[in-house]
Design an enzyme around this catalytic site. Structure first.
Site, PDB file in Angstrom:
ATOM      1  N   GLU A  18       0.809  -1.225   0.000  1.00 53.24           N
ATOM      2  CA  GLU A  18       0.000   0.000   0.000  1.00 53.24           C
ATOM      3  C   GLU A  18       0.841   1.275   0.000  1.00 53.24           C
ATOM      4  OE1 GLU A  18      -4.018  -1.501   2.272  1.00 53.24           O
ATOM      5  OE2 GLU A  18      -2.253  -1.217   3.502  1.00 53.24           O
ATOM      6  N   ASP A 208     -11.720  -7.176  -2.192  1.00 51.91           N
ATOM      7  CA  ASP A 208     -12.528  -8.392  -1.952  1.00 51.91           C
ATOM      8  C   ASP A 208     -13.902  -7.934  -1.473  1.00 51.91           C
ATOM      9  OD1 ASP A 208     -10.550  -7.987   0.620  1.00 51.91           O
ATOM     10  OD2 ASP A 208     -12.589  -8.398   1.205  1.00 51.91           O
TER      11      ASP A 208
HETATM   12  N1  ADE Z   1      -8.681  -5.129   3.858  1.00 52.23           N
HETATM   13  C1  ADE Z   1      -8.931  -5.646   2.649  1.00 52.23           C
HETATM   14  N2  ADE Z   1      -9.966  -6.493   2.698  1.00 52.23           N
HETATM   15  C2  ADE Z   1     -10.383  -6.501   3.991  1.00 52.23           C
HETATM   16  C3  ADE Z   1     -11.392  -7.204   4.677  1.00 52.23           C
HETATM   17  N3  ADE Z   1     -12.201  -8.049   4.031  1.00 52.23           N
HETATM   18  N4  ADE Z   1     -11.520  -6.994   6.007  1.00 52.23           N
HETATM   19  C4  ADE Z   1     -10.704  -6.142   6.645  1.00 52.23           C
HETATM   20  N5  ADE Z   1      -9.721  -5.466   6.049  1.00 52.23           N
HETATM   21  C5  ADE Z   1      -9.561  -5.638   4.728  1.00 52.23           C
END
Ligand code: ADE
Length: 242
Positions: A18, A208
């Site tokens: 990041e 996600d």
């Molecule tokens: N960062 C990226 N995806 C995430 C998720 N599903 N839960 C928490 N932090 C995240």
């Protein structure tokens, strides 16, 4: 955001993916190590900047944000990186800019507080830390400049010390907070910056959908979505150039 003085813009991300591209893009880059954390100063796309990797989670984010403020006196702080999509209609690769941030795992409900109320304000509601309106507008413009065809949304981002990979929790986050996205640092950066009176914003790209497929999706898309968050930050810094 137009810089009117030499206070740097600060960019904080949790993971190497990041911040790596931002550090690589710094001109006149210098490293300062404080309490074991490496802060990189320099010029990003014409704007004085500090970039730092805080590590994952709310405590790491709070520690590093406070050190950042004390040592570098930034004019603004932007938390950048990736997140799980919670709101309806979001897809991997979409950009989410947080208008309001809440700590979703802060839980005094047995004492009569709403979930996410950090013992501040109306106890029947979560505590929301509001992002700076000018920074949010600039980030929206930067996201459109960086990739005109990607989805860009503004709304609530929630943070907790948990990787959300469960449909039931995802549903609760949408219901209790109206969350668009979930991650693990933004609200902590927001809480710390708000406490010190420093304007802040949170920019995340969806890696996600915070459900049963979240860990596979995160693994597959971490690199690309984190790179896109850095591209948006570079466009933001370019537009802010003095
Ligand atoms: N960062 C990226 N995806 C995430 C998720 N599903 N839960 C928490 N932090 C995240």
């Amino acid at each position: 955001m137009k810089q009117t003085h030499t206070a740097p813009a600060a960019f904080i991300g949790a993971m190497e993916t990041e911040v790596r591209l931002l550090i690589a893009a710094l001109e006149n880059c210098e490293k300062v190590t404080l309490h074991g954390v490496d802060f990189y100063t320099g010029i990003l796309e014409g704007t004085p900047a500090v970039v730092v990797r805080c590590g994952i989670g709310k405590v790491n984010a709070a520690i590093t944000t406070q050190t950042l403020i004390d040592r570098f006196a930034p004019g603004c702080i932007v938390n950048t990186g990736i997140a799980g999509g919670v709101g309806a209609g979001l897809a991997v690769g979409d950009v989410v800019i947080g208008t309001k941030l809440a700590e979703h795992d802060f839980d005094l409900t047995p004492l009569g507080y709403a979930k996410g109320n950090v013992c501040e304000g109306d106890k029947t509601k979560p505590t929301f830390f509001e992002g700076d309106a000018a920074l949010i507008d600039s980030l929206v413009s930067a996201a459109k400049t960086a990739a005109p065809d990607r989805g860009v949304k503004t709304g609530v981002i929630v943070s907790g010390d948990v990787f959300v990979a469960d449909r039931a929790l995802k549903k609760k986050l949408a219901e209790d907070f109206g969350a668009l996205a979930a991650e693990m640092e933004g609200a902590s950066v927001a809480h710390t910056a708000a406490h010190a009176g420093v304007p802040f914003a949170v920019l995340r790209v969806i890696s996600d959908l915070a459900d049963g497929s979240a860990s596979d999706s995160f693994t597959d898309f971490e690199e690309e979505t984190a790179a896109h968050s850095s591209a948006v930050i570079r466009a933001f810094a370019k537009a802010a150039r003095i």
